[in-house]
Design an enzyme around this catalytic site. Sequence first.
Site, short mmCIF file in Angstrom:
data_model
loop_
_atom_site.label_atom_id
_atom_site.label_comp_id
_atom_site.label_asym_id
_atom_site.label_seq_id
_atom_site.Cartn_x
_atom_site.Cartn_y
_atom_site.Cartn_z
N LEU A 186 5.40 0.23 3.45
CA LEU A 186 4.54 -0.31 2.40
C LEU A 186 3.51 -1.29 2.94
O LEU A 186 2.72 -1.85 2.19
CB LEU A 186 5.38 -1.01 1.32
CG LEU A 186 6.36 -0.10 0.56
CD1 LEU A 186 7.25 -0.94 -0.35
CD2 LEU A 186 5.61 0.94 -0.27
N GLY A 187 3.54 -1.51 4.26
CA GLY A 187 2.54 -2.39 4.88
C GLY A 187 2.79 -3.86 4.69
O GLY A 187 1.86 -4.66 4.78
N ASP A 233 -2.79 -1.30 10.33
CA ASP A 233 -2.93 -1.32 8.87
C ASP A 233 -3.62 -2.59 8.34
O ASP A 233 -4.04 -2.61 7.19
CB ASP A 233 -1.55 -1.22 8.20
CG ASP A 233 -0.97 0.19 8.25
OD1 ASP A 233 -1.72 1.12 8.59
OD2 ASP A 233 0.21 0.35 7.94
N LYS A 253 0.85 -1.19 0.00
CA LYS A 253 0.00 0.00 0.00
C LYS A 253 0.88 1.23 0.00
O LYS A 253 2.05 1.22 0.41
CB LYS A 253 -0.95 0.01 1.19
CG LYS A 253 -0.29 -0.03 2.58
CD LYS A 253 0.21 1.29 3.13
CE LYS A 253 0.77 1.17 4.54
NZ LYS A 253 1.50 2.37 5.00
#
Length: 278
Positions: free
Chosen positions: A99-100, A136, A11
């Site tokens: 970036l998760g 997240d 993400k």
Amino acid sequence: MTFTPYPAPAKLNLFLHVVGRRADGYHLLQTAFRLIDFSDTIHIAATDADEVVLESPLPGVAPEQDLTVRAARLLKQETGCALGCRLRVDKRLPMGGGLGGGSSDAATVLMALNHQWQLGLKRQALQDIGLKLGADVPFFIYGRDAFAEGVGERFQPISLPDQWYVVLIPPVQVPTVEIFSDPDLTRDTPPIIMAAFPSSQVRNDLEAVAKKKYPIVAEYLDWLSQFAPAMMTGSGACVFAAFGTQEETERVMQSLPGSMRGFLARNLMQHPLSNLLD
């Protein structure tokens, strides 16, 4: 034993504002989440054994602490499921990159095992379980571009134009807790309404702290900013810029110095596993 591969996409945070702090210490956020087509792959085999086994532990991470294992075990605990699984992770998303990656891996395990174990949990129930693993995780289960509030778990769908992205990976891992606990972090950005995005002035409030602590993040942002407005995603370290065409991103990557690493990506309309929950 048959392993099935499942994608765990990255993400981007198209902005990230810290608008307050709860009494329990959690920060209140506003952000726009976007899925991109660069991913880890989680290989999962359901078993009749009442155990969760990770066959590919990450260096320096005990299997009990790995989010894929924790996700599978939490799902068993929450549902009373007596089945088990074996997991293999092909890791492409950098750790400490914003970036998760770990959260996406956990979300993929929850969605895939909900399907393989035939548990029948709905999307919201899986999001609630995912929130216990990390702020997240619910977004990846939600599975589409979203305007998020709270600690990042309250979503409204947003429609954004298709874009290509250049994402650069500075050679440093940025611990999320370190950034959020820094006394210099701005915690009083005025909230915006969803309708004001993306036309309003937005930024990543965590960026200034990350650049101060990790100057190489600033170097990567400065380089990428030659070509388009660049921003850090999450708590760092990765930085990105948006472009209208693949050709533009390829030209930027052709200019990338040999000392820098990065990749091209395109937005995803929805999470590849969304159909498992529809």
